[in-house]
Each structure stands twice: as C-alpha cells, then as structure tokens.
Design a protein around this motif. Structure first.
Motif, PDB file in Angstrom:
ATOM      1  N   GLU A  36       0.848  -1.347   0.056  1.00  0.00           N
ATOM      2  CA  GLU A  36       0.029  -0.048  -0.019  1.00  0.00           C
ATOM      3  C   GLU A  36       0.877   1.233  -0.043  1.00  0.00           C
ATOM      4  N   PRO A  37       1.939   1.299   0.799  1.00  0.00           N
ATOM      5  CA  PRO A  37       2.835   2.525   0.612  1.00  0.00           C
ATOM      6  C   PRO A  37       3.296   2.858  -0.659  1.00  0.00           C
ATOM      7  N   LEU A  38       3.680   1.996  -1.576  1.00  0.00           N
ATOM      8  CA  LEU A  38       4.212   2.143  -2.937  1.00  0.00           C
ATOM      9  C   LEU A  38       3.057   2.489  -3.675  1.00  0.00           C
ATOM     10  N   ILE A  39       1.752   1.947  -3.489  1.00  0.00           N
ATOM     11  CA  ILE A  39       0.692   2.311  -4.392  1.00  0.00           C
ATOM     12  C   ILE A  39       0.462   3.893  -4.049  1.00  0.00           C
ATOM     13  N   LYS A  40       0.249   4.072  -2.869  1.00  0.00           N
ATOM     14  CA  LYS A  40       0.138   5.458  -2.510  1.00  0.00           C
ATOM     15  C   LYS A  40       1.130   6.479  -2.742  1.00  0.00           C
ATOM     16  N   SER A  41       2.283   6.107  -3.035  1.00  0.00           N
ATOM     17  CA  SER A  41       3.120   6.900  -3.511  1.00  0.00           C
ATOM     18  C   SER A  41       3.249   7.344  -4.980  1.00  0.00           C
ATOM     19  N   CYS A  42       2.468   6.522  -5.532  1.00  0.00           N
ATOM     20  CA  CYS A  42       1.982   7.012  -7.030  1.00  0.00           C
ATOM     21  C   CYS A  42       1.612   8.344  -7.340  1.00  0.00           C
ATOM     22  N   PHE A  43       0.056   8.752  -6.601  1.00  0.00           N
ATOM     23  CA  PHE A  43      -0.408  10.192  -6.985  1.00  0.00           C
ATOM     24  C   PHE A  43       0.623  10.869  -6.232  1.00  0.00           C
ATOM     25  N   ALA A  44       1.206  10.690  -5.329  1.00  0.00           N
ATOM     26  CA  ALA A  44       1.998  11.729  -4.613  1.00  0.00           C
ATOM     27  C   ALA A  44       3.181  12.231  -5.473  1.00  0.00           C
ATOM     28  N   CYS A  45       3.656  11.422  -6.386  1.00  0.00           N
ATOM     29  CA  CYS A  45       4.623  11.736  -7.483  1.00  0.00           C
ATOM     30  C   CYS A  45       3.962  12.525  -8.626  1.00  0.00           C
ATOM     31  N   HIS A  46       3.040  11.803  -8.997  1.00  0.00           N
ATOM     32  CA  HIS A  46       2.305  12.373 -10.066  1.00  0.00           C
ATOM     33  C   HIS A  46       1.870  13.808 -10.081  1.00  0.00           C
ATOM     34  N   MET A  47       1.512  14.175  -8.622  1.00  0.00           N
ATOM     35  CA  MET A  47       0.836  15.648  -8.331  1.00  0.00           C
ATOM     36  C   MET A  47       1.708  16.747  -8.263  1.00  0.00           C
ATOM     37  N   LYS A  48       3.144  16.374  -8.401  1.00  0.00           N
ATOM     38  CA  LYS A  48       3.988  17.232  -8.660  1.00  0.00           C
ATOM     39  C   LYS A  48       4.162  17.767  -9.827  1.00  0.00           C
ATOM     40  N   LEU A  49       3.507  17.273 -10.658  1.00  0.00           N
ATOM     41  CA  LEU A  49       3.542  17.555 -12.367  1.00  0.00           C
ATOM     42  C   LEU A  49       2.459  18.886 -12.373  1.00  0.00           C
ATOM     43  N   ASP A  50       2.905  19.603 -13.354  1.00  0.00           N
ATOM     44  CA  ASP A  50       1.999  20.526 -13.928  1.00  0.00           C
ATOM     45  C   ASP A  50       0.505  20.122 -14.241  1.00  0.00           C
ATOM     46  N   PRO A  51      -0.505  20.529 -13.479  1.00  0.00           N
ATOM     47  CA  PRO A  51      -1.764  19.953 -13.637  1.00  0.00           C
ATOM     48  C   PRO A  51      -2.142  19.965 -15.013  1.00  0.00           C
ATOM     49  N   SER A  52      -1.891  21.025 -15.750  1.00  0.00           N
ATOM     50  CA  SER A  52      -2.034  20.795 -17.471  1.00  0.00           C
ATOM     51  C   SER A  52      -1.649  19.514 -18.028  1.00  0.00           C
ATOM     52  N   THR A  53      -0.975  18.758 -17.597  1.00  0.00           N
ATOM     53  CA  THR A  53      -0.620  17.202 -18.033  1.00  0.00           C
ATOM     54  C   THR A  53      -1.634  16.260 -17.618  1.00  0.00           C
ATOM     55  N   ASP A  54      -2.592  16.685 -16.822  1.00  0.00           N
ATOM     56  CA  ASP A  54      -3.387  15.819 -16.073  1.00  0.00           C
ATOM     57  C   ASP A  54      -2.557  14.670 -15.326  1.00  0.00           C
ATOM     58  N   TYR A  55      -1.626  15.028 -14.711  1.00  0.00           N
ATOM     59  CA  TYR A  55      -0.790  14.153 -13.877  1.00  0.00           C
ATOM     60  C   TYR A  55      -0.203  13.012 -14.477  1.00  0.00           C
ATOM     61  N   VAL A  56      -0.001  13.190 -16.051  1.00  0.00           N
ATOM     62  CA  VAL A  56       0.705  12.211 -16.828  1.00  0.00           C
ATOM     63  C   VAL A  56       2.087  12.434 -17.061  1.00  0.00           C
ATOM     64  N   PHE A  57       3.197  11.730 -17.040  1.00  0.00           N
ATOM     65  CA  PHE A  57       4.330  11.913 -17.156  1.00  0.00           C
ATOM     66  C   PHE A  57       4.889  11.935 -18.661  1.00  0.00           C
ATOM     67  N   SER A  58       3.989  11.029 -19.222  1.00  0.00           N
ATOM     68  CA  SER A  58       4.518  10.702 -20.735  1.00  0.00           C
ATOM     69  C   SER A  58       3.890  11.745 -21.718  1.00  0.00           C
ATOM     70  N   HIS A  59       4.692  11.989 -22.953  1.00  0.00           N
ATOM     71  CA  HIS A  59       4.280  12.855 -24.128  1.00  0.00           C
ATOM     72  C   HIS A  59       4.115  11.896 -25.243  1.00  0.00           C
ATOM     73  N   TYR A  60       3.360  12.113 -26.069  1.00  0.00           N
ATOM     74  CA  TYR A  60       3.317  11.366 -27.385  1.00  0.00           C
ATOM     75  C   TYR A  60       4.382  11.353 -28.277  1.00  0.00           C
ATOM     76  N   SER A  61       5.025  10.347 -28.638  1.00  0.00           N
ATOM     77  CA  SER A  61       6.127  10.582 -29.618  1.00  0.00           C
ATOM     78  C   SER A  61       5.347   9.814 -30.982  1.00  0.00           C
ATOM     79  N   PRO A  62       5.384  10.391 -31.949  1.00  0.00           N
ATOM     80  CA  PRO A  62       4.918   9.956 -33.216  1.00  0.00           C
ATOM     81  C   PRO A  62       5.936   9.362 -33.871  1.00  0.00           C
TER      82      PRO A  62
END
Length: 171
Positions: free
Chosen positions: A145-171
């Motif tokens: 559970e601590p590992l899974i709880k850490s997912c959003f804690a890390c993602h929320m550090k992103l700019d909210p305009s990314t919708d909390y997603v690290f990846s970008h599309y690479s055509p």
C-alpha cells in the motif's frame, strides 16, 4: 442446489462476467483495485523512456485506444476510460550487439521488472486527480500500500495541465 447456493453462484458468475466485460483480469492492486487489462500487450506504443538513477530501467509506455487518441489529439484532461501501461525492463548493455561496433554502445531491454497501469475514472478516483494506479510483478499485484499510495504523490508534482501524466506522445 438450494436457493442460497443458486444465488451465490449467480453473484459469482455476474462478477466474473463484469470483470471479463471490462477487460480487466487477475488480482486487483491495493487501494485502487486496478487489474491487468486483457490484451494490453497489443496496445499502441505512446513513447519509450529511460529512467536513470536508482531504477536504471527502460520503459515502453502503451495506451488503450482512448489513451492513444487523447495523446495524439492533445486532449487534456484525459477522458474516462483511458488506460496507460508502463512496462519496465532492466536497462543493460549488449555485449553481443557490441561485438559488431567499434566501441561498447548498444543497450537493450533486459529482464522485465514490473508493469504499472494508470486508469482514468474521474468519479471513482476523484481524490487522486481522476487516476487509479496498479503495479504488477510477474502478473501479480504488488501488495504494498505505501508503494501504491506513492503513485499519486509523485504524479501530483507535475503541472496540472498534463493531467498528472509523465509521458508525452512520440509520433
């Protein structure tokens, strides 16, 4: 068969049918209840990445059709039903490949380490920006559970305009 046994059997069958219809199979991850989506290895490639440092892995990021379309079109926030898969592998040099080059330079994906899924459901996961997370090793949900709880804690550090997603599309 008694009425109670018949009712119990019906409930089990309905639960199995619902899981199969959703395409999510296997053991659920803690907290979010995310399961491994059926057929995810056939999804389209969104991007690849190399995580240096402690993990030192190479990753393939895949998306279901909803995710792929949202990435391509730049749709943010991602629509409900988006599922993003991150497949991680040991990042290692390839002595076999390097034999044909003048210097060591070839790196490849080695043994798999884990698979992570991000599932968008803005109502179910409202407290975590609309995202639920799961991590699996050898097809089994990581029970930490601590590992899974850490997912959003890390993602929320992103700019909210990314919708909390690290990846970008690479055509």
């Amino acid at each position: 068969m008694s009425k109670t046994e018949l009712l119990a059997s019906t409930v089990v069958l309905l639960a199995i049918s619902a899981a199969a219809a959703s395409g999510l199979t296997g053991e659920a991850s803690p907290i979010y209840g995310v399961r491994v989506p059926e057929g995810y290895r056939e999804w389209r490639l969104i991007t690849v990445s190399h995580e240096a440092g402690k993990n030192n892995d190479i990753r393939a990021v895949l998306g279901n059709d909803i995710a792929t379309n949202a990435f391509r079109e730049g749709t943010r926030p991602f629509p409900d039903g988006t599922i993003i898969a991150r497949l991680a592998y040991v990042y290692e040099s390839s002595p076999e490949n390097d034999k044909v080059f003048p210097a060591p330079q070839s790196f490849v994906a080695g043994d798999p380490t884990n698979v992570q899924f991000s599932v968008k459901d803005s109502k179910k996961y409202a407290d975590t920006g609309g995202w639920g997370y799961g991590q699996f090793e050898n097809g089994v949900a990581n029970p930490s559970e601590p590992l899974i709880k850490s997912c959003f804690a890390c993602h929320m550090k992103l700019d909210p305009s990314t919708d909390y997603v690290f990846s970008h599309y690479s055509p």
